[in-house]
Design a protein around this motif. Structure first.
Motif, short mmCIF file in Angstrom:
data_model
loop_
_atom_site.label_atom_id
_atom_site.label_comp_id
_atom_site.label_asym_id
_atom_site.label_seq_id
_atom_site.Cartn_x
_atom_site.Cartn_y
_atom_site.Cartn_z
N PRO A 7 0.79 -1.24 0.00
CA PRO A 7 0.00 0.00 0.00
C PRO A 7 0.82 1.28 0.00
O PRO A 7 0.42 2.28 -0.60
N ALA A 8 1.99 1.29 0.66
CA ALA A 8 2.80 2.51 0.71
C ALA A 8 3.64 2.71 -0.54
O ALA A 8 4.16 3.80 -0.78
N GLY A 9 3.80 1.65 -1.36
CA GLY A 9 4.62 1.73 -2.56
C GLY A 9 5.36 0.42 -2.78
O GLY A 9 5.32 -0.49 -1.94
N PRO A 10 6.04 0.27 -3.90
CA PRO A 10 6.71 -1.00 -4.22
C PRO A 10 7.92 -1.26 -3.33
O PRO A 10 8.65 -0.34 -2.94
N PHE A 11 8.11 -2.54 -3.03
CA PHE A 11 9.28 -3.01 -2.28
C PHE A 11 10.00 -4.00 -3.19
O PHE A 11 9.52 -5.10 -3.43
N ALA A 12 11.13 -3.57 -3.75
CA ALA A 12 11.84 -4.38 -4.75
C ALA A 12 13.10 -4.98 -4.15
O ALA A 12 13.87 -4.28 -3.48
N THR A 13 13.31 -6.27 -4.40
CA THR A 13 14.56 -6.94 -4.02
C THR A 13 15.24 -7.39 -5.31
O THR A 13 14.64 -8.06 -6.14
N LEU A 14 16.49 -7.01 -5.46
CA LEU A 14 17.21 -7.20 -6.72
C LEU A 14 18.51 -7.96 -6.45
O LEU A 14 19.29 -7.57 -5.58
N PRO A 15 18.75 -9.05 -7.20
CA PRO A 15 19.87 -9.93 -6.89
C PRO A 15 21.23 -9.32 -7.20
O PRO A 15 21.43 -8.69 -8.23
N MET A 16 22.17 -9.52 -6.26
CA MET A 16 23.55 -9.10 -6.46
C MET A 16 24.46 -10.30 -6.31
O MET A 16 24.03 -11.39 -5.92
N ARG A 17 25.74 -10.12 -6.61
CA ARG A 17 26.71 -11.20 -6.50
C ARG A 17 26.74 -11.76 -5.08
O ARG A 17 26.70 -11.01 -4.11
N GLY A 18 26.82 -13.09 -4.98
CA GLY A 18 26.81 -13.73 -3.68
C GLY A 18 25.41 -13.76 -3.11
O GLY A 18 24.41 -13.50 -3.80
N ASN A 19 25.29 -14.07 -1.83
CA ASN A 19 23.98 -14.09 -1.16
C ASN A 19 23.62 -12.69 -0.68
O ASN A 19 23.44 -12.43 0.51
N ARG A 20 23.52 -11.77 -1.63
CA ARG A 20 23.19 -10.39 -1.31
C ARG A 20 22.12 -9.89 -2.27
O ARG A 20 22.02 -10.34 -3.41
N SER A 21 21.33 -8.94 -1.78
CA SER A 21 20.30 -8.30 -2.61
C SER A 21 20.30 -6.81 -2.35
O SER A 21 20.53 -6.36 -1.22
N SER A 22 20.06 -6.05 -3.41
CA SER A 22 19.86 -4.61 -3.31
C SER A 22 18.38 -4.34 -3.12
O SER A 22 17.54 -4.98 -3.77
N LEU A 23 18.05 -3.42 -2.23
CA LEU A 23 16.65 -3.11 -1.95
C LEU A 23 16.31 -1.70 -2.40
O LEU A 23 17.10 -0.77 -2.21
N VAL A 24 15.15 -1.56 -2.99
CA VAL A 24 14.55 -0.24 -3.24
C VAL A 24 13.18 -0.29 -2.58
O VAL A 24 12.25 -0.91 -3.10
N TRP A 25 13.08 0.34 -1.43
CA TRP A 25 11.93 0.20 -0.53
C TRP A 25 11.21 1.54 -0.47
O TRP A 25 11.72 2.51 0.07
#
Length: 406
Positions: free
Chosen positions: A209-227
Motif C-alpha cells: 500500500p505505501a509503494g513498491p518493495f523491490a529486491t534485486l539480486p547481487m553477487r553472492g547471497n546479497r540483494s539490493s533493496l529499493v523500498w
C-alpha cells in the motif's frame, strides 16, 4: 576553445564524454563535477542495467570490466499484498523469459561503483580532462560559442554545453527551461542486505500500500533493496536503530531466504516526477536526470539516461562529420525529437503504475490483480513487456543501443 563541456561526472556525463571521444577523437571534450575526486567510491548503491545499456557499455569498451561484478536477473516475480499478509500471492512471473533474442539476460544488477570506475578509466585512457570540485557557475550563449564561468575562477569557451547535473539541474534553470514537476510524498529507501540462502538470480517486486518493495539480486547471497514508503515513515525508518529497521525490513522481505543482515548504509531519496519542457536550448543539451526524473517503480531511470547518451552522441558525431555546427539548435533538435516522446511515455507509465499500485482500495486491487493475471497467461504479451524492459523496442534505435559503433 573546446568543442564540448560536459557538466556532471556521473554515469551519464562520463559515458557521453567517452562515447564522443571514442567516435570522434579530434573533438575536444572536457568534464566538470562539483564532487571531490574519489567520492564515487563511497556509492554503495546498485542499479539494473538492461540489455540496451549493456550494449552501449560494450561499444564503449567497458562492459568486460563491469561484467565480473554483475549479477544476471534470471527471473522476475510480482506480488500484490499488504505488509502483514501471511501469504503473498504471485500474480505475474517472467520465468525463463528474461533473456534477449541473443540469449543474454534481459538485465544485470551492477554496483554503481563498477560502472563509474570503468568509465573513469576509459575517460583517462582517451585523454579526457576531468575537473573535480568544479561546477558551472554561469554561462552565456553566443552565436558561435558558450562563454562558461567555472567555480574555480576559470572560464571556458565551448561550442556545446551538456547538462548532466541531476534532477535539480542548475544549468537547466540558468537556461530558463521550465519543468513539469510532481512530488509523490514518497521516499525510496536504498540499502543492501545479506541473506542466508541464495536468491538464484530472482528479482521480486512486492506492491504494498505505501509503494513498491523491490529486491534485486547481487553477487553472492546479497540483494539490493529499493523500498518505497511515505516520506515521513521513510525518515522514521532511516533514523531508527538497527533492530527496528531490520524488524520492519523482515516484515516486507519475508523469510524465504533465511536470516537477513543489513550490510550497506541506508539512505532515503525523495521521489517525484520531473520532466523538462525542452531538452535543448541554443548551445545547450540536457541529458539524464537533468532532462527527466521518474519513479523507480520500473527500474528504468538509469537506463533512460543511457538512451539519452546514445542519441545525443550519435546526433553530435553525425553533425560533426557533415561539417555542421554541433551546438546549433537545428542540430540539437534532432536529439530532442528522438528522446522526448520515449521519456514522456516512460514518465506517464511510471506515474500511472505508482498511483495504481500505491494504495489499498479494494476495487482497485481487484482490477490490477486481474490485469496482472491476464498478462501472466499470455506469453506473447509477456514477451512484449520484456522487449520494452530491455530498451530495445522500436525501429529507430540509436546505434550504440543495439551494439553498433557510431
Amino acid at each position: 576553445m573546446i568543442d564540448i563541456l560536459v557538466a556532471g561526472g556521473g554515469y551519464v556525463g562520463l559515458s557521453l564524454a567517452v562515447a564522443l571521444k571514442k567516435a570522434a577523437p579530434h573533438l575536444l571534450v572536457e568534464l566538470v563535477d562539483p564532487a571531490p575526486a574519489g567520492a564515487w567510491q563511497r556509492d554503495e548503491r546498485a542499479s539494473a542495467l538492461v540489455a540496451a545499456a549493456r550494449n552501449l557499455l560494450a561499444v564503449l569498451g567497458v562492459w568486460d570490466k563491469i561484467e565480473p561484478e554483475a549479477e544476471p536477473i534470471r527471473r522476475m516475480v510480482i506480488t500484490d499484498s499488504r505488509a502483514g499478509d501471511p501469504v503473498r500471492p504471485v500474480f505475474l512471473t517472467f520465468e525463463g523469459a528474461g533473456t534477449t533474442e541473443e540469449g543474454q539476460p534481459f538485465a544485470h544488477m551492477v554496483p554503481n561503483r563498477a560502472v563509474t570506475g570503468s568509465l573513469l578509466e576509459a575517460a583517462g585512457s582517451l585523454g579526457i580532462p576531468v575537473h573535480w570540485q568544479t561546477s558551472v557557475v554561469d554561462f552565456t550563449s553566443g552565436p558561435h560559442l558558450n562563454e562558461v564561468k567555472l567555480s574555480n575562477g576559470e572560464t571556458r569557451q565551448a561550442k556545446l554545453l551538456v547538462a548532466c547535473d541531476g534532477v535539480r539541474s542548475k544549468l537547466r534553470d540558468i537556461a530558463g527551461i521550465k519543468t513539469v514537476r510532481f512530488d509523490y510524498g514518497q521516499s525510496g529507501i536504498v540499502t543492501t542486505v545479506e541473506h542466508e540462502r541464495p536468491h538464484e538470480g530472482t528479482a521480486e517486486e512486492h506492491f504494498l500500500p505505501a509503494g513498491p518493495f523491490a529486491t534485486l539480486p547481487m553477487r553472492g547471497n546479497r540483494s539490493s533493496l529499493v523500498w518505497t514508503e511515505r516520506t515521513e515513515d521513510a525518515n522514521r525508518l532511516i533514523e531508527s536503530d538497527d533492530l527496528v529497521f531490520e524488524e520492519e525490513l523482515e516484515r516486507r522481505f519475508g523469510h524465504k531466504l533465511g536470516t537477513l543482515r543489513v550490510v550497506g548504509g541506508r539512505k532515503a531519496f525523495p521521489l517525484g516526477l520531473t520532466l523538462a519542457r525542452a531538452f535543448v536550448a541554443p548551445r545547450l543539451a540536457l541529458a539524464g536526470d537533468a532532462a527527466h526524473g521518474i519513479h523507480p517503480i520500473s527500474g528504468q531511470g538509469l537506463n533512460l539516461g543511457f538512451k539519452d547518451v546514445a542519441a545525443l552522441a550519435e546526433t553530435i558525431v553525425e553533425a560533426d562529420r557533415l561539417g555542421l555546427d554541433i551546438g546549433s539548435l537545428s542540430v540539437l533538435e534532432r536529439y530532442e525529437t528522438w528522446r522526448r516522446f520515449d521519456t514522456f511515455r516512460m514518465g506517464v507509465t511510471t506515474d500511472v503504475l505508482n498511483r495504481l499500485f500505491s494504495n489499498d482500495v479494494t476495487p482497485v486491487r481487484v482490477v490490477r490483480d486481474l490485469g496482472l493475471g491476464i498478462v501472466d497467461r499470455l506469453p506473447g504479451l509477456k514477451s512484449f513487456f520484456i522487449r520494452q524492459a530491455e530498451g530495445l523496442a522500436g525501429r529507430n534505435q540509436p546505434r550504440m543501443l543495439v551494439g553498433e559503433a557510431i
